[in-house]
Write a protein that holds these residues in place. Sequence first.
Motif, PDB file in Angstrom:
ATOM      1  N   GLU A  53      13.731   7.777  10.672  1.00 37.97           N
ATOM      2  CA  GLU A  53      14.159   6.786  10.635  1.00 37.97           C
ATOM      3  C   GLU A  53      12.708   6.104  10.370  1.00 37.97           C
ATOM      4  N   GLU A  54      13.771   4.469   9.793  1.00 37.78           N
ATOM      5  CA  GLU A  54      12.187   3.508   9.203  1.00 37.78           C
ATOM      6  C   GLU A  54      12.312   2.245   9.828  1.00 37.78           C
ATOM      7  N   LEU A  55      11.028   2.256  11.384  1.00 36.31           N
ATOM      8  CA  LEU A  55      10.607   1.289  12.114  1.00 36.31           C
ATOM      9  C   LEU A  55      10.858  -0.359  11.671  1.00 36.31           C
ATOM     10  N   GLU A  56      11.448  -0.935  12.161  1.00 35.51           N
ATOM     11  CA  GLU A  56      11.415  -2.721  12.003  1.00 35.51           C
ATOM     12  C   GLU A  56       9.922  -2.504  11.725  1.00 35.51           C
ATOM     13  N   LEU A  57       9.171  -3.708  10.722  1.00 35.81           N
ATOM     14  CA  LEU A  57       7.514  -3.750  10.579  1.00 35.81           C
ATOM     15  C   LEU A  57       7.147  -4.661  11.362  1.00 35.81           C
ATOM     16  N   SER A  58       8.015  -6.117  11.763  1.00 35.82           N
ATOM     17  CA  SER A  58       6.975  -7.350  12.923  1.00 35.82           C
ATOM     18  C   SER A  58       6.810  -6.757  14.447  1.00 35.82           C
ATOM     19  N   PRO A  59       7.760  -5.673  14.902  1.00 36.29           N
ATOM     20  CA  PRO A  59       7.323  -5.286  16.407  1.00 36.29           C
ATOM     21  C   PRO A  59       5.944  -4.525  15.983  1.00 36.29           C
ATOM     22  N   TYR A  60       5.772  -4.411  14.954  1.00 34.51           N
ATOM     23  CA  TYR A  60       4.668  -2.869  15.239  1.00 34.51           C
ATOM     24  C   TYR A  60       3.123  -3.740  14.684  1.00 34.51           C
ATOM     25  N   LEU A  61       3.475  -4.895  13.895  1.00 33.51           N
ATOM     26  CA  LEU A  61       2.557  -5.696  13.605  1.00 33.51           C
ATOM     27  C   LEU A  61       2.290  -6.461  14.586  1.00 33.51           C
ATOM     28  N   GLN A  62       2.802  -6.954  15.581  1.00 34.50           N
ATOM     29  CA  GLN A  62       2.693  -8.799  16.564  1.00 34.50           C
ATOM     30  C   GLN A  62       1.841  -6.910  18.113  1.00 34.50           C
ATOM     31  N   GLU A  63       1.795  -5.622  18.027  1.00 33.23           N
ATOM     32  CA  GLU A  63       1.477  -5.036  18.850  1.00 33.23           C
ATOM     33  C   GLU A  63       1.545  -3.421  19.322  1.00 33.23           C
ATOM     34  N   MET A  64       0.704  -3.111  18.438  1.00 28.98           N
ATOM     35  CA  MET A  64       0.950  -1.822  17.938  1.00 28.98           C
ATOM     36  C   MET A  64       0.664  -1.212  19.009  1.00 28.98           C
ATOM     37  N   GLY A  65       1.907  -0.284  19.946  1.00 29.44           N
ATOM     38  CA  GLY A  65       1.555   0.645  20.801  1.00 29.44           C
ATOM     39  C   GLY A  65       2.827   0.334  21.908  1.00 29.44           C
ATOM     40  N   ALA A  66       3.171  -0.712  21.438  1.00 31.89           N
ATOM     41  CA  ALA A  66       4.654  -1.187  22.732  1.00 31.89           C
ATOM     42  C   ALA A  66       5.907  -0.653  22.392  1.00 31.89           C
ATOM     43  N   GLN A  67       5.769   0.031  21.659  1.00 31.00           N
ATOM     44  CA  GLN A  67       6.660   0.983  21.532  1.00 31.00           C
ATOM     45  C   GLN A  67       7.095   2.065  21.583  1.00 31.00           C
ATOM     46  N   SER A  68       8.283   2.808  21.932  1.00 28.41           N
ATOM     47  CA  SER A  68       8.523   3.845  22.137  1.00 28.41           C
ATOM     48  C   SER A  68       8.517   4.419  20.968  1.00 28.41           C
ATOM     49  N   HIS A  69       7.805   4.686  19.543  1.00 27.37           N
ATOM     50  CA  HIS A  69       7.507   5.210  18.775  1.00 27.37           C
ATOM     51  C   HIS A  69       6.189   5.847  18.303  1.00 27.37           C
ATOM     52  N   SER A  70       5.032   5.468  19.768  1.00 27.02           N
ATOM     53  CA  SER A  70       3.377   5.579  19.908  1.00 27.02           C
ATOM     54  C   SER A  70       4.061   6.305  21.231  1.00 27.02           C
ATOM     55  N   GLU A  71       2.323   7.442  20.210  1.00 26.66           N
ATOM     56  CA  GLU A  71       2.238   8.786  21.717  1.00 26.66           C
ATOM     57  C   GLU A  71       0.762   8.633  21.445  1.00 26.66           C
ATOM     58  N   LYS A  72       0.076   9.615  23.121  1.00 22.68           N
ATOM     59  CA  LYS A  72      -0.635   9.917  22.759  1.00 22.68           C
ATOM     60  C   LYS A  72      -1.596  10.703  21.757  1.00 22.68           C
ATOM     61  N   ILE A  73      -2.888  10.892  21.407  1.00 24.98           N
ATOM     62  CA  ILE A  73      -3.363  12.771  20.609  1.00 24.98           C
ATOM     63  C   ILE A  73      -4.297  12.334  20.865  1.00 24.98           C
ATOM     64  N   SER A  74      -4.167  13.893  20.691  1.00 25.67           N
ATOM     65  CA  SER A  74      -6.201  14.362  21.183  1.00 25.67           C
ATOM     66  C   SER A  74      -6.932  14.470  19.610  1.00 25.67           C
ATOM     67  N   MET A  75      -8.008  13.842  19.869  1.00 18.85           N
ATOM     68  CA  MET A  75      -9.038  13.355  18.491  1.00 18.85           C
ATOM     69  C   MET A  75     -10.314  14.152  18.782  1.00 18.85           C
ATOM     70  N   LEU A  76     -10.774  14.262  17.954  1.00 16.66           N
ATOM     71  CA  LEU A  76     -11.991  14.941  17.842  1.00 16.66           C
ATOM     72  C   LEU A  76     -12.313  14.742  16.223  1.00 16.66           C
ATOM     73  N   HIS A  77     -13.875  13.799  16.447  1.00 15.13           N
ATOM     74  CA  HIS A  77     -14.468  13.040  15.544  1.00 15.13           C
ATOM     75  C   HIS A  77     -15.888  13.848  14.896  1.00 15.13           C
ATOM     76  N   CYS A  78     -15.792  14.099  14.034  1.00 17.36           N
ATOM     77  CA  CYS A  78     -16.937  13.999  12.343  1.00 17.36           C
ATOM     78  C   CYS A  78     -17.792  13.418  12.917  1.00 17.36           C
TER      79      CYS A  78
END
Length: 373
Positions: A53-78
């Motif tokens: 799916e191609e995601l509509e850009l404008s909503p993500y630029l306004q508020e990244m993370g408020a969309q159904s296509h965002s998720e939490k991921i476990s990370m390790l920082h070097c």
Amino acid sequence: MATSESAVQQQAELKKSCVNCGAELTYKPGTSSITCAYCGHKEEITVDPNGFEELELSPYLQEMGAQSHSEKISMLHCKNCGANQHIEENYKSLHCVYCSMPLIVEDMYTEDWILPGAVLPFQIDQKQSFQTFKKWVNGLWWAPNNLKKASLDPQFTKGLYLPFWTFDAQLKADYTGQRGTYYYENQSYRDNKGNYRTRRVRKTRWQYVSGKVSGFIDDTLIKASQQKAGRIPKSIARWNLKKLQPFNSNYLRGFITEKYTIPLKQGHLESKEEARRIADRWCRQDIGGDTQRVSSIDMKLSEETFKHILLPVYVSAYRYNGKEYNFFVNGETGAVSGSRPYSFWKIFFAVLAAIAIIIAIVMVAQASEGGSY
């Protein structure tokens, strides 16, 4: 924010084990399946038949993370090179893929990311990548001996999915400029002997022009991560995006995934610069003639969409005399490139040998001259 149900589902996928022996299932490059290295059990990867799916850009630029296509991921920082890496719980090595420094499990944290919309699965496996890398290292001139010894250990070569942004848009632009048409005139001149000569000289006749261009920009590829170390050489950073598959976390099994560190907003700004270069090229093509000048471009982008995609590369990290070096193999094409150390002593003794050979040649020549009298 993603629902708790989808989060549980993703974790279940990551922890999925072989139904026969309980061992880890990993993705087999070049196939559409995950397999068990111990008993050979195989499971097919199911992808969305509707494609990515191609995601509509404008909503993500306004508020990244408020969309159904965002998720939490476990990370390790070097802490050494700054890379942010997602490593599955059962991945065998907890070392940074770029600089090989140990990663501390207790430092693992979670954060939001925009889920990948597509992935280009590895097409060559770790063994093929290692053989390609080994052949390249063995062909290096003036390489330290311990570099070649280190490169013989496959643990130094790891598979990594790199994050990229791709942007699509409809482009329209009004432009003004000039069309240049070549013509030739005869010109007289005096040569260095004082004689008059004639030559043809090319000149340009300029004509003012204006116009409009429009078209669709497809998959503008923008790098989505950058650290102080581990930059992917341009010579291998070429993938066939027609091989992209709808994202499925099973493709990540057995590999490391790097999280994007260049935000979507910055990636979008870089894509607009690329769109401007495309518009300039289209304008010049529209102007025609022998040469062109573009004075102004009024560019507008509409129907903008984007994807977060993952592209495959193998990385080998090596430390020599306190410095970090990286070697890269494209996980699709097998192209190889990297930085390399030089052996001071090999070069030093080669120079001494060259000097000794020159001295010997001179002495033989002098002896021959002396014997001729």
